[in-house]
Design a protein around this motif. Structure first.
Motif, PDB file in Angstrom:
ATOM      1  N   ARG A  26      -0.433  25.924 -40.052  1.00 17.55           N
ATOM      2  CA  ARG A  26      -1.320  26.195 -39.147  1.00 17.55           C
ATOM      3  C   ARG A  26      -1.402  25.142 -38.287  1.00 17.55           C
ATOM      4  NH1 ARG A  26      -3.751  29.706 -43.022  1.00 17.55           N
ATOM      5  NH2 ARG A  26      -5.122  28.031 -43.623  1.00 17.55           N
ATOM      6  N   THR A  27      -1.797  24.060 -38.506  1.00 16.60           N
ATOM      7  CA  THR A  27      -2.061  22.854 -37.762  1.00 16.60           C
ATOM      8  C   THR A  27      -0.699  22.390 -37.179  1.00 16.60           C
ATOM      9  OG1 THR A  27      -3.707  21.780 -39.093  1.00 16.60           O
ATOM     10  CG2 THR A  27      -2.598  20.398 -37.855  1.00 16.60           C
ATOM     11  N   LEU A  28       0.458  22.427 -37.637  1.00 11.74           N
ATOM     12  CA  LEU A  28       1.554  22.113 -36.939  1.00 11.74           C
ATOM     13  C   LEU A  28       1.974  23.030 -35.840  1.00 11.74           C
ATOM     14  CD1 LEU A  28       5.136  21.312 -38.918  1.00 11.74           C
ATOM     15  CD2 LEU A  28       5.057  23.321 -36.938  1.00 11.74           C
ATOM     16  N   LEU A  29       1.807  24.402 -36.093  1.00 11.13           N
ATOM     17  CA  LEU A  29       2.187  25.367 -35.069  1.00 11.13           C
ATOM     18  C   LEU A  29       1.152  25.227 -33.876  1.00 11.13           C
ATOM     19  CD1 LEU A  29       3.129  28.511 -37.124  1.00 11.13           C
ATOM     20  CD2 LEU A  29       4.634  27.079 -35.934  1.00 11.13           C
ATOM     21  N   ARG A  30      -0.085  24.904 -34.261  1.00 11.77           N
ATOM     22  CA  ARG A  30      -1.092  24.612 -33.019  1.00 11.77           C
ATOM     23  C   ARG A  30      -0.541  23.321 -32.251  1.00 11.77           C
ATOM     24  NH1 ARG A  30      -4.763  20.900 -32.959  1.00 11.77           N
ATOM     25  NH2 ARG A  30      -4.912  20.534 -35.110  1.00 11.77           N
ATOM     26  N   LEU A  31      -0.163  22.391 -32.873  1.00 12.56           N
ATOM     27  CA  LEU A  31       0.425  21.168 -32.299  1.00 12.56           C
ATOM     28  C   LEU A  31       1.696  21.472 -31.520  1.00 12.56           C
ATOM     29  CD1 LEU A  31      -0.231  18.229 -35.102  1.00 12.56           C
ATOM     30  CD2 LEU A  31      -1.661  18.747 -32.613  1.00 12.56           C
ATOM     31  N   HIS A  32       2.450  22.288 -32.166  1.00 12.44           N
ATOM     32  CA  HIS A  32       3.813  22.745 -31.501  1.00 12.44           C
ATOM     33  C   HIS A  32       3.575  23.470 -30.052  1.00 12.44           C
ATOM     34  CE1 HIS A  32       7.814  23.700 -31.263  1.00 12.44           C
ATOM     35  NE2 HIS A  32       7.743  24.842 -31.024  1.00 12.44           N
ATOM     36  N   GLU A  33       2.683  24.292 -30.333  1.00 10.54           N
ATOM     37  CA  GLU A  33       2.260  25.008 -29.093  1.00 10.54           C
ATOM     38  C   GLU A  33       1.664  24.134 -27.998  1.00 10.54           C
ATOM     39  OE1 GLU A  33       0.057  26.868 -26.069  1.00 10.54           O
ATOM     40  OE2 GLU A  33      -1.042  25.920 -27.714  1.00 10.54           O
ATOM     41  N   LYS A  34       0.713  23.386 -28.298  1.00  8.86           N
ATOM     42  CA  LYS A  34      -0.024  22.384 -27.450  1.00  8.86           C
ATOM     43  C   LYS A  34       1.044  21.492 -26.725  1.00  8.86           C
ATOM     44  CE  LYS A  34      -3.833  19.133 -27.022  1.00  8.86           C
ATOM     45  NZ  LYS A  34      -4.706  18.560 -28.092  1.00  8.86           N
ATOM     46  N   GLN A  35       2.048  21.077 -27.594  1.00  9.18           N
ATOM     47  CA  GLN A  35       3.029  20.167 -27.171  1.00  9.18           C
ATOM     48  C   GLN A  35       3.998  20.717 -26.048  1.00  9.18           C
ATOM     49  OE1 GLN A  35       5.622  19.060 -30.439  1.00  9.18           O
ATOM     50  NE2 GLN A  35       7.403  18.479 -29.346  1.00  9.18           N
ATOM     51  N   TRP A  36       4.381  22.173 -26.333  1.00 11.91           N
ATOM     52  CA  TRP A  36       5.052  22.899 -25.292  1.00 11.91           C
ATOM     53  C   TRP A  36       4.460  23.400 -24.365  1.00 11.91           C
ATOM     54  CZ3 TRP A  36      10.138  21.776 -25.034  1.00 11.91           C
ATOM     55  CH2 TRP A  36      11.008  21.000 -25.902  1.00 11.91           C
ATOM     56  N   ARG A  37       3.217  23.396 -24.493  1.00 15.19           N
ATOM     57  CA  ARG A  37       2.710  24.301 -23.311  1.00 15.19           C
ATOM     58  C   ARG A  37       2.937  23.738 -21.835  1.00 15.19           C
ATOM     59  NH1 ARG A  37      -3.459  23.698 -24.387  1.00 15.19           N
ATOM     60  NH2 ARG A  37      -2.754  24.938 -26.355  1.00 15.19           N
ATOM     61  N   GLY A  38       3.284  25.013 -21.220  1.00 15.21           N
ATOM     62  CA  GLY A  38       3.937  24.884 -19.725  1.00 15.21           C
ATOM     63  C   GLY A  38       5.257  24.500 -19.648  1.00 15.21           C
ATOM     64  N   ARG A  39       6.033  24.195 -20.849  1.00 15.86           N
ATOM     65  CA  ARG A  39       7.354  23.771 -20.665  1.00 15.86           C
ATOM     66  C   ARG A  39       8.097  24.763 -21.285  1.00 15.86           C
ATOM     67  NH1 ARG A  39       8.283  18.353 -22.882  1.00 15.86           N
ATOM     68  NH2 ARG A  39       6.862  18.872 -24.551  1.00 15.86           N
ATOM     69  N   GLY A  40       7.813  26.053 -21.625  1.00 18.69           N
ATOM     70  CA  GLY A  40       8.969  26.809 -22.275  1.00 18.69           C
ATOM     71  C   GLY A  40       8.953  27.093 -23.698  1.00 18.69           C
ATOM     72  N   VAL A  41       7.777  27.161 -24.625  1.00 23.77           N
ATOM     73  CA  VAL A  41       7.883  27.109 -26.027  1.00 23.77           C
ATOM     74  C   VAL A  41       8.769  28.257 -26.377  1.00 23.77           C
ATOM     75  CG1 VAL A  41       5.717  28.540 -25.939  1.00 23.77           C
ATOM     76  CG2 VAL A  41       6.380  27.004 -28.179  1.00 23.77           C
ATOM     77  N   THR A  42       9.518  28.312 -27.361  1.00 24.91           N
ATOM     78  CA  THR A  42      10.148  29.581 -27.854  1.00 24.91           C
ATOM     79  C   THR A  42       9.150  30.606 -28.359  1.00 24.91           C
ATOM     80  OG1 THR A  42      11.961  27.931 -28.533  1.00 24.91           O
ATOM     81  CG2 THR A  42      11.742  30.323 -29.664  1.00 24.91           C
ATOM     82  N   PRO A  43       9.182  31.629 -27.723  1.00 28.83           N
ATOM     83  CA  PRO A  43       8.115  32.549 -27.749  1.00 28.83           C
ATOM     84  C   PRO A  43       8.003  33.050 -29.510  1.00 28.83           C
ATOM     85  CG  PRO A  43       9.522  33.467 -26.006  1.00 28.83           C
ATOM     86  CD  PRO A  43      10.061  32.160 -26.554  1.00 28.83           C
ATOM     87  N   GLU A  44       9.313  33.168 -30.058  1.00 26.11           N
ATOM     88  CA  GLU A  44       9.029  33.548 -31.489  1.00 26.11           C
ATOM     89  C   GLU A  44       8.335  32.606 -32.407  1.00 26.11           C
ATOM     90  OE1 GLU A  44       9.304  35.969 -34.985  1.00 26.11           O
ATOM     91  OE2 GLU A  44      10.238  36.360 -32.862  1.00 26.11           O
ATOM     92  N   HIS A  45       8.151  31.258 -31.953  1.00 30.78           N
ATOM     93  CA  HIS A  45       7.435  30.156 -32.824  1.00 30.78           C
ATOM     94  C   HIS A  45       5.849  30.630 -32.700  1.00 30.78           C
ATOM     95  CE1 HIS A  45      10.723  27.046 -32.578  1.00 30.78           C
ATOM     96  NE2 HIS A  45      10.981  28.222 -33.230  1.00 30.78           N
ATOM     97  N   LEU A  46       5.566  31.540 -31.603  1.00 28.48           N
ATOM     98  CA  LEU A  46       3.992  31.837 -31.609  1.00 28.48           C
ATOM     99  C   LEU A  46       3.573  33.051 -32.334  1.00 28.48           C
ATOM    100  CD1 LEU A  46       3.501  30.728 -27.796  1.00 28.48           C
ATOM    101  CD2 LEU A  46       3.464  29.389 -29.694  1.00 28.48           C
TER     102      LEU A  46
END
Length: 380
Positions: free
Chosen positions: A206-226
């Motif tokens: 859960r922590t990793l995915l929260r950081l991953h979303e924050k890291q890629w916010r506004g830069r095209g995160v892979t939708p499946e990862h959310l």
């Protein structure tokens, strides 16, 4: 479960998810006996993926046994669009496909597996995505008793497992100097490493995915990862892989707070950095997260005797700084001879879509956000 025989070997087609679940122990033994296997052929990864992404009635496992011993597996599922296909379990979130073949019996198992898959295919085209060079699936392709076609697939980047100082020396002198300077600043920040235990995995994912979303916010995160199904799969698979030594989840902490986390998937052939998340605020502290992760993972791979540290799919610029080896996966398509027109139609459609994606890539700005979007446009 249907059965055929090939000499002292038995070949079966399993469609029952309960049987798939029950295969964990023999599957794990075979996984360790197959030198070409990547982490994505583990039972933990594939069975977890099936629970999150599989569809009732579509499972197709071709199994080869020598007596009671499982010596060969092709893990596939049936899809009907755009036409009847047998495709690998794992889908678009899986970086490498291969069949599992016990090294001791490879000369007998591969032909048996090919014949079993030929029977299982019936009116479908077998479409094997993301086959790593040197995979057992390439030998199966050569043994295929029908028509076949081969295309290139994703690009991967790999480094040899060397002491980190040796990896730095592979870089141009100016780049190596910058890396050493960044690491001095990173070490001065006082970041601590913590390898997550099996029972800590759910909170850590859960922590990793929260950081991953924050890291890629506004830069095209892979939708499946959310999506919840991805989180469910990653949690379940990572927990099982940590338990049996096929995966590692590492947290990097600063002043007691998790500021980065990384999932690494393991096999005898390689150590693969699958997904990481990092707090963007680390940039203000001059912490180079990518270099921090690589130093840690290269050290672990060397200590564990794994020959390759893989960045897995994608040729992002930060990977090229390390002068990695470029490894191009293959897409292997096979069918019964009577289905030759269908196979050639499918191969031409795939090639056409790939040309269209390539043209789109060339026409777009070189922004990192577009790269993630293009990955989503690729037909999996």
């Amino acid at each position: 479960m249907t059965t055929g025989s090939t000499g002292a070997l038995s070949v079966t087609l399993c469609r029952d998810p309960r049987q798939f679940a029950a295969l964990e122990e023999p599957w794990n033994r075979l996984f360790r006996a197959c030198p070409t296997a990547t982490p994505f052929q583990s039972h933990a990864w594939l069975h977890s993926w099936w629970l999150s992404y599989g569809r009732e009635g579509r499972l197709r496992l071709v199994l080869v046994r020598r007596g009671e011993e499982l010596v060969g597996v092709a893990a596939l599922m049936l899809v009907h669009r755009p036409l009847p296909l047998l495709v690998p379990l794992g889908g678009g979130i899986t970086d490498h496909f291969d069949v599992l073949v016990a090294a001791e019996y490879v000369d007998r198992v591969v032909p048996a597996l090919a014949r079993g898959l030929h029977r299982a295919a019936r009116s479908a085209v077998v479409d094997l995505r993301e086959v790593r060079p040197g995979a057992a699936a390439e030998v199966l392709y050569e043994e295929w008793p029908g028509v076949r076609s081969k295309l290139t697939d994703s690009t991967c980047m790999e480094l040899p497992a060397l002491p980190f100082d040796e990896l730095v020396k592979r870089m141009p002198a100016s780049g190596a100097q910058r890396v050493r300077a960044k690491l001095r600043k990173t070490d001065a920040a006082g970041i601590e490493e913590h390898e997550v235990t099996e029972h800590e995995v759910p909170d850590a994912v859960r922590t990793l995915l929260r950081l991953h979303e924050k890291q890629w916010r506004g830069r095209g995160v892979t939708p499946e990862h959310l999506k919840p199904r991805f989180a469910e799969h990653l949690t379940r698979a990572t927990r099982r892989m940590v338990r049996v030594g096929e995966g590692r989840l590492t947290e990097f902490r600063l002043d007691g707070k998790v500021v980065a986390a990384n999932v690494t998937l393991l096999s005898g052939a390689l150590s693969g950095g699958y997904l990481y998340g990092a707090d963007p605020d680390l940039r203000a502290r001059k912490v180079d997260v990518a270099t921090l992760l690589l130093r840690y993972e290269a050290g672990r791979a060397l200590a564990e005797g794994r020959p390759v540290v893989s960045f897995l799919r994608g040729n992002e610029p930060y990977k090229n700084h390390w002068r990695p080896e470029t490894v191009v996966n293959r897409r292997l398509m096979m069918a019964r001879t009577a289905l030759a027109p269908l196979l050639h139609l499918h191969a031409s459609q795939v090639a056409g879509r790939e040309r269209a994606v390539g043209a789109l890539r060339e026409s777009l700005p070189a922004a990192r956000g577009w790269r993630a979007r293009l990955n989503e446009l690729r037909v999996r």
